[in-house]
Scaffold this motif. Structure first.
Motif, PDB file in Angstrom:
ATOM      1  N   PHE A  72       0.779  20.998 -37.361  1.00 34.83           N
ATOM      2  CA  PHE A  72      -0.440  21.721 -37.682  1.00 34.83           C
ATOM      3  C   PHE A  72      -1.536  21.331 -36.686  1.00 34.83           C
ATOM      4  O   PHE A  72      -1.844  20.148 -36.507  1.00 34.83           O
ATOM      5  CB  PHE A  72      -0.911  21.385 -39.101  1.00 34.83           C
ATOM      6  N   TYR A  73      -2.134  22.355 -36.060  1.00 35.10           N
ATOM      7  CA  TYR A  73      -3.272  22.168 -35.169  1.00 35.10           C
ATOM      8  C   TYR A  73      -4.494  22.819 -35.823  1.00 35.10           C
ATOM      9  O   TYR A  73      -4.407  23.954 -36.294  1.00 35.10           O
ATOM     10  CB  TYR A  73      -3.007  22.803 -33.806  1.00 35.10           C
ATOM     11  N   PHE A  74      -5.610  22.138 -35.822  1.00 35.54           N
ATOM     12  CA  PHE A  74      -6.790  22.604 -36.528  1.00 35.54           C
ATOM     13  C   PHE A  74      -7.801  23.129 -35.506  1.00 35.54           C
ATOM     14  O   PHE A  74      -8.289  22.387 -34.653  1.00 35.54           O
ATOM     15  CB  PHE A  74      -7.353  21.477 -37.386  1.00 35.54           C
ATOM     16  N   VAL A  75      -8.081  24.440 -35.600  1.00 34.58           N
ATOM     17  CA  VAL A  75      -8.872  25.138 -34.592  1.00 34.58           C
ATOM     18  C   VAL A  75     -10.243  25.465 -35.166  1.00 34.58           C
ATOM     19  O   VAL A  75     -10.358  26.170 -36.176  1.00 34.58           O
ATOM     20  CB  VAL A  75      -8.167  26.437 -34.150  1.00 34.58           C
ATOM     21  N   THR A  76     -11.284  24.969 -34.508  1.00 34.86           N
ATOM     22  CA  THR A  76     -12.651  25.173 -35.000  1.00 34.86           C
ATOM     23  C   THR A  76     -13.410  26.239 -34.217  1.00 34.86           C
ATOM     24  O   THR A  76     -14.542  26.559 -34.574  1.00 34.86           O
ATOM     25  CB  THR A  76     -13.439  23.853 -34.930  1.00 34.86           C
ATOM     26  N   GLU A  77     -12.805  26.798 -33.168  1.00 36.30           N
ATOM     27  CA  GLU A  77     -13.529  27.726 -32.289  1.00 36.30           C
ATOM     28  C   GLU A  77     -13.306  29.190 -32.617  1.00 36.30           C
ATOM     29  O   GLU A  77     -13.715  30.073 -31.856  1.00 36.30           O
ATOM     30  CB  GLU A  77     -13.156  27.471 -30.825  1.00 36.30           C
ATOM     31  N   GLY A  78     -12.612  29.523 -33.721  1.00 34.69           N
ATOM     32  CA  GLY A  78     -12.464  30.911 -34.121  1.00 34.69           C
ATOM     33  C   GLY A  78     -11.130  31.522 -33.754  1.00 34.69           C
ATOM     34  O   GLY A  78     -10.249  30.877 -33.163  1.00 34.69           O
ATOM     35  N   ILE A  79     -10.985  32.820 -34.100  1.00 31.37           N
ATOM     36  CA  ILE A  79      -9.680  33.465 -34.007  1.00 31.37           C
ATOM     37  C   ILE A  79      -9.215  33.677 -32.577  1.00 31.37           C
ATOM     38  O   ILE A  79      -8.013  33.630 -32.308  1.00 31.37           O
ATOM     39  CB  ILE A  79      -9.649  34.800 -34.782  1.00 31.37           C
ATOM     40  N   ASP A  80     -10.133  33.931 -31.643  1.00 36.92           N
ATOM     41  CA  ASP A  80      -9.700  34.191 -30.269  1.00 36.92           C
ATOM     42  C   ASP A  80      -9.098  32.943 -29.634  1.00 36.92           C
ATOM     43  O   ASP A  80      -8.086  33.024 -28.931  1.00 36.92           O
ATOM     44  CB  ASP A  80     -10.880  34.709 -29.440  1.00 36.92           C
ATOM     45  N   VAL A  81      -9.717  31.806 -29.886  1.00 32.59           N
ATOM     46  CA  VAL A  81      -9.159  30.551 -29.364  1.00 32.59           C
ATOM     47  C   VAL A  81      -7.836  30.242 -30.051  1.00 32.59           C
ATOM     48  O   VAL A  81      -6.863  29.832 -29.403  1.00 32.59           O
ATOM     49  CB  VAL A  81     -10.164  29.402 -29.544  1.00 32.59           C
TER      50      VAL A  81
END
Length: 214
Positions: free
Chosen positions: A125-134
């Motif tokens: 699992f990678y947690f992405v805080t920059e939104g859907i495009d990133v």
């Protein structure tokens, strides 16, 4: 380049993908306990939870197709767990236990940073805080040409639809009403976004709707 897909996403007859007031005790929300009845009967689901048995047929075929040629998943935070706000600790590791059924990289949309979480069976699992495009860019890199599955919930799918990123949707319509909850298509003009080509297939416990861009 692989496709971006929604697969086996279940909605009620009145268009809700989950009921209100989701919690650890009721992860699908109030009144939605039977929303995924069709999936829980299948051989595919039994294998996902490490059991034998389960039915074969149309419903199982669709459940299995949802795992074909996958290189990555993208999930909303609710699909990872019920924790809200900043991460109080690192104890919560998802709904599925130590060996989740993804077996590929999974990118979780969140507003709060967290270090990658390596699980058994090839799932990280990678947690992405920059939104859907990133998240989509990172998922494409990880997928290495295979398909990317948008796992929900409804808010996440809506974002990717409005962004024009989803190539195909498979919806399983469960024969029940929820009355309220997370509405998948409220306020979304699918034809204006280029979606059409609807196909319907009747399963044993759900009606399967296939939607593609035209």
């Amino acid at each position: 380049m692989g496709k971006v897909k929604v697969m086996s996403y279940t909605i009620s007859l009145d268009g809700f993908g989950a009921g209100p007031e989701q919690s650890l005790e009721k992860p699908m929300g109030l009144g939605a306990e039977d929303l995924h009845h069709w999936l829980r009967q299948t051989k595919c689901f039994a294998q996902m939870i490490g059991q034998e048995g389960g039915s074969v047929g149309v419903d199982n075929d669709f459940a299995e197709k949802g795992f074909e040629n996958l290189g990555a998943w993208i999930l909303g935070r609710n699909m990872f767990g019920p924790v809200r706000g900043d991460w109080p600790d690192r104890e919560w590791k998802g709904w599925w236990g130590p060996n989740p059924p993804y077996h590929v990289p999974v990118f979780v949309l969140t507003h709060y940073p967290r270090e990658p979480l390596v699980m058994e069976g090839g799932t990280t699992f990678y947690f992405v805080t920059e939104g859907i495009d990133v998240a989509l860019a990172e998922a494409r890199a990880a997928a290495q040409g295979k398909d990317i599955r948008i796992g929900g919930g409804a808010a996440t799918i809506r974002q990717f639809l409005l962004g024009g990123h989803i190539d195909e949707l498979h919806l399983a319509m469960s024969p029940l009403f929820l009355g309220k909850g997370e509405a998948l298509f409220a306020g979304i003009d699918l034809p204006a976004l280029g979606y059409g080509g609807v196909e319907r297939v009747e399963g044993e416990h759900a009606t399967h709707i296939l939607i593609k861009k035209v």
